[in-house]
Motif scaffolding. Structure first.
Motif, PDB file in Angstrom:
ATOM      1  N   ALA A   1       0.838  -1.197   0.000  1.00 34.99           N
ATOM      2  CA  ALA A   1       0.000   0.000   0.000  1.00 34.99           C
ATOM      3  C   ALA A   1       0.872   1.246   0.000  1.00 34.99           C
ATOM      4  CB  ALA A   1      -0.922   0.013   1.222  1.00 34.99           C
ATOM      5  N   VAL A   2       0.318   2.313  -0.531  1.00 36.55           N
ATOM      6  CA  VAL A   2       1.049   3.571  -0.660  1.00 36.55           C
ATOM      7  C   VAL A   2       0.315   4.679   0.083  1.00 36.55           C
ATOM      8  CG1 VAL A   2       1.598   5.401  -2.311  1.00 36.55           C
ATOM      9  CG2 VAL A   2       2.229   3.042  -2.815  1.00 36.55           C
ATOM     10  N   TYR A   3       1.080   5.452   0.840  1.00 31.74           N
ATOM     11  CA  TYR A   3       0.570   6.691   1.431  1.00 31.74           C
ATOM     12  C   TYR A   3       1.068   7.845   0.573  1.00 31.74           C
ATOM     13  CZ  TYR A   3       0.374  10.743   4.560  1.00 31.74           C
ATOM     14  OH  TYR A   3       0.158  12.003   5.092  1.00 31.74           O
ATOM     15  N   ASN A   4       0.135   8.678   0.087  1.00 26.29           N
ATOM     16  CA  ASN A   4       0.450   9.757  -0.842  1.00 26.29           C
ATOM     17  C   ASN A   4       0.261  11.119  -0.174  1.00 26.29           C
ATOM     18  OD1 ASN A   4       0.600  11.653  -2.875  1.00 26.29           O
ATOM     19  ND2 ASN A   4      -0.891  10.684  -4.225  1.00 26.29           N
ATOM     20  N   PRO A   5       1.357  11.727   0.328  1.00 26.88           N
ATOM     21  CA  PRO A   5       1.282  13.052   0.936  1.00 26.88           C
ATOM     22  C   PRO A   5       1.863  14.143   0.026  1.00 26.88           C
ATOM     23  CG  PRO A   5       3.264  12.009   1.694  1.00 26.88           C
ATOM     24  CD  PRO A   5       2.681  11.108   0.615  1.00 26.88           C
ATOM     25  N   LEU A   6       1.885  13.869  -1.281  1.00 24.68           N
ATOM     26  CA  LEU A   6       2.438  14.829  -2.233  1.00 24.68           C
ATOM     27  C   LEU A   6       1.620  16.112  -2.254  1.00 24.68           C
ATOM     28  CD1 LEU A   6       3.143  12.256  -5.064  1.00 24.68           C
ATOM     29  CD2 LEU A   6       4.894  13.656  -3.940  1.00 24.68           C
ATOM     30  N   PRO A   7       2.131  17.197  -2.838  1.00 25.96           N
ATOM     31  CA  PRO A   7       1.331  18.420  -2.982  1.00 25.96           C
ATOM     32  C   PRO A   7       0.003  18.139  -3.683  1.00 25.96           C
ATOM     33  CG  PRO A   7       3.624  18.854  -3.513  1.00 25.96           C
ATOM     34  CD  PRO A   7       3.510  17.366  -3.341  1.00 25.96           C
ATOM     35  N   ASN A   8      -0.992  18.953  -3.389  1.00 22.02           N
ATOM     36  CA  ASN A   8      -2.361  18.701  -3.835  1.00 22.02           C
ATOM     37  C   ASN A   8      -2.487  18.415  -5.332  1.00 22.02           C
ATOM     38  OD1 ASN A   8      -3.081  19.189  -1.186  1.00 22.02           O
ATOM     39  ND2 ASN A   8      -3.752  21.285  -1.559  1.00 22.02           N
ATOM     40  N   HIS A   9      -1.727  19.132  -6.134  1.00 23.49           N
ATOM     41  CA  HIS A   9      -1.879  18.979  -7.584  1.00 23.49           C
ATOM     42  C   HIS A   9      -1.333  17.651  -8.098  1.00 23.49           C
ATOM     43  CE1 HIS A   9       2.277  20.237  -7.312  1.00 23.49           C
ATOM     44  NE2 HIS A   9       2.453  20.133  -8.619  1.00 23.49           N
ATOM     45  N   LEU A  10      -0.656  16.898  -7.245  1.00 21.82           N
ATOM     46  CA  LEU A  10      -0.107  15.598  -7.640  1.00 21.82           C
ATOM     47  C   LEU A  10      -0.894  14.422  -7.053  1.00 21.82           C
ATOM     48  CD1 LEU A  10       3.712  16.345  -7.225  1.00 21.82           C
ATOM     49  CD2 LEU A  10       2.353  16.419  -9.327  1.00 21.82           C
ATOM     50  N   HIS A  11      -1.911  14.706  -6.284  1.00 22.51           N
ATOM     51  CA  HIS A  11      -2.651  13.631  -5.621  1.00 22.51           C
ATOM     52  C   HIS A  11      -3.264  12.646  -6.605  1.00 22.51           C
ATOM     53  CE1 HIS A  11      -3.279  15.835  -1.508  1.00 22.51           C
ATOM     54  NE2 HIS A  11      -2.035  15.458  -1.724  1.00 22.51           N
ATOM     55  N   VAL A  12      -4.009  13.156  -7.569  1.00 20.57           N
ATOM     56  CA  VAL A  12      -4.739  12.281  -8.475  1.00 20.57           C
ATOM     57  C   VAL A  12      -3.788  11.488  -9.365  1.00 20.57           C
ATOM     58  CG1 VAL A  12      -6.297  12.236 -10.465  1.00 20.57           C
ATOM     59  CG2 VAL A  12      -6.880  13.591  -8.446  1.00 20.57           C
ATOM     60  N   ASN A  13      -2.835  12.171  -9.974  1.00 19.86           N
ATOM     61  CA  ASN A  13      -1.920  11.513 -10.906  1.00 19.86           C
ATOM     62  C   ASN A  13      -1.174  10.350 -10.263  1.00 19.86           C
ATOM     63  OD1 ASN A  13      -0.430  11.118 -13.321  1.00 19.86           O
ATOM     64  ND2 ASN A  13       1.235  12.390 -12.534  1.00 19.86           N
ATOM     65  N   TRP A  14      -0.590  10.585  -9.083  1.00 19.33           N
ATOM     66  CA  TRP A  14       0.214   9.539  -8.461  1.00 19.33           C
ATOM     67  C   TRP A  14      -0.635   8.498  -7.759  1.00 19.33           C
ATOM     68  CZ3 TRP A  14       4.893   8.149  -9.642  1.00 19.33           C
ATOM     69  CH2 TRP A  14       5.697   9.055 -10.328  1.00 19.33           C
ATOM     70  N   SER A  15      -1.833   8.854  -7.361  1.00 16.41           N
ATOM     71  CA  SER A  15      -2.743   7.842  -6.814  1.00 16.41           C
ATOM     72  C   SER A  15      -3.161   6.867  -7.913  1.00 16.41           C
ATOM     73  CB  SER A  15      -3.978   8.501  -6.195  1.00 16.41           C
ATOM     74  OG  SER A  15      -3.629   9.218  -5.029  1.00 16.41           O
ATOM     75  N   ILE A  16      -3.409   7.397  -9.108  1.00 19.37           N
ATOM     76  CA  ILE A  16      -3.746   6.527 -10.246  1.00 19.37           C
ATOM     77  C   ILE A  16      -2.568   5.631 -10.596  1.00 19.37           C
ATOM     78  CG2 ILE A  16      -4.234   6.508 -12.729  1.00 19.37           C
ATOM     79  CD1 ILE A  16      -6.017   8.956 -12.269  1.00 19.37           C
ATOM     80  N   LYS A  17      -1.358   6.198 -10.619  1.00 15.54           N
ATOM     81  CA  LYS A  17      -0.178   5.393 -10.924  1.00 15.54           C
ATOM     82  C   LYS A  17       0.027   4.289  -9.884  1.00 15.54           C
ATOM     83  CE  LYS A  17       2.442   8.834 -13.551  1.00 15.54           C
ATOM     84  NZ  LYS A  17       3.710   9.603 -13.646  1.00 15.54           N
ATOM     85  N   ALA A  18      -0.283   4.595  -8.638  1.00 11.01           N
ATOM     86  CA  ALA A  18      -0.145   3.577  -7.591  1.00 11.01           C
ATOM     87  C   ALA A  18      -1.157   2.455  -7.798  1.00 11.01           C
ATOM     88  CB  ALA A  18      -0.331   4.220  -6.221  1.00 11.01           C
TER      89      ALA A  18
END
Length: 329
Positions: A69-86
């Protein structure tokens, strides 16, 4: 699976200071990896926090078979992109709030997540995992304050640093996105319903170009909610819940200390009562609750649809401020 193996995307302050140390205390969670675009930074944080693996890119972490599992605390504008990649890499995802930059973006994430029914994804509103908030909703449901009619919230701090990501509009900065989202989430959580219309007024920083103060009214089918969020005011947070026969006050509602007991104050027709809760860390509970859903293959505590609904209200408030009136949700 005894514990879910977690990887963390970035060395963000909230991850390093709050979330990782808390999850390392969990029953169901084990943080095994961290990634940064700066390999040295990843190594430094890994050494400091006792994390086994450090990666010099987010992609490398997502490729790891040792991460569940991945915890994504990236800046707001990167939330969707990297959540999809995960998700595409076969990882469950716990993503920091706000889930996206807009309702449309959040819907895109939901659409993608539905392609992976075996994977869990949740927005990280940690306050909902604290037993104090569960007690508040229990009191409301039991009629302890009569019929819930209105919720009043306030959340503020001071930060005018132009280099801080919270003050960068292109990264999803501003008070509404950073802390106002809590003041929207809370009444939705307590009414167990969605607002039908909203009105909001915002103050824009003339230099930073971010919204630094928002005051709003949310109209629900059975009541209302009001709030103010601000990133250039004195530090303060409070929530008051009012019913036809009583009220509940929640001091330090969003960031209570985990080292001492917390309380809520109940006042109704039978008198006044202070209800105390044993010390606990809501970040630990959040990680364990999400991990337990993975282990048991059960529903996560809060589905992604809730995150989409919260973003819909944020968008409506922005529209209201621009148009100068009520906007339907």
């Amino acid at each position: 699976m005894n514990k879910v193996r977690w990887g963390v995307l970035s060395t963000a302050k909230i991850a390093v200071k709050d979330v990782i140390p808390a999850m390392q205390q969990g029953t169901n969670s084990k943080v095994v990896a961290i990634a940064s675009r700066d390999p040295e930074k990843a190594e430094k944080v890994a050494d400091k926090l006792g994390i086994e693996k450090a990666y010099g890119s987010y992609e490398k972490l997502l490729e790891s078979n040792e991460v569940d599992a991945v915890y994504n605390p990236l800046p707001n504008h990167l939330h969707v992109n990297w959540s999809i990649k995960a998700l595409q890499a076969g990882k469950h995802v716990l993503c920091e709030k706000p889930i996206a930059l807009s309702h449309v973006e959040a819907q895109q994430l939901l659409f993608e997540a539905r392609k992976y029914p075996g994977l869990k994804i949740m927005e990280a509103f940690m306050y909902r995992h604290h037993p104090r908030w569960k007690k508040v909703r229990e009191l409301i449901r039991s009629g302890a304050i009569g019929e819930l009619k209105t919720v009043r919230s306030f959340f503020s701090y001071f930060n005018d640093d132009p280099d801080n990501i919270r003050n960068k509009p292109e990264m999803g900065g501003g008070s509404l996105m950073d802390i106002g989202c809590y003041c929207i989430s809370v009444p939705r959580f307590l009414f167990e319903d969605e607002p039908t219309r909203v009105i909001g007024s915002m103050e824009i920083d003339p230099e930073l170009k971010i919204e630094r103060l928002t005051s709003a009214i949310l109209s629900f089918p059975s009541g209302s909610a009001t709030f103010t969020s601000a990133t250039q005011l004195t530090r303060h947070q409070s929530v008051s819940v009012f019913g036809t026969e009583g009220k509940i006050e929640i001091p330090m509602p969003f960031n209570p200390t985990s080292e001492i007991p917390t309380v809520l104050h109940l006042e109704n027709n039978t008198g006044e009562e202070e209800i105390s809760f044993e010390p606990c860390n809501q970040y630990t509970l959040q990680g364990d609750h999400f991990s337990k859903a993975i282990i048991d293959d059960s529903n996560v505590p809060t589905g992604l649809e809730d995150a989409v609904a919260n973003m819909k209200v944020i968008d409506a408030l922005n529209e209201s401020n621009n148009e100068g009136g009520w906007v339907s949700c």
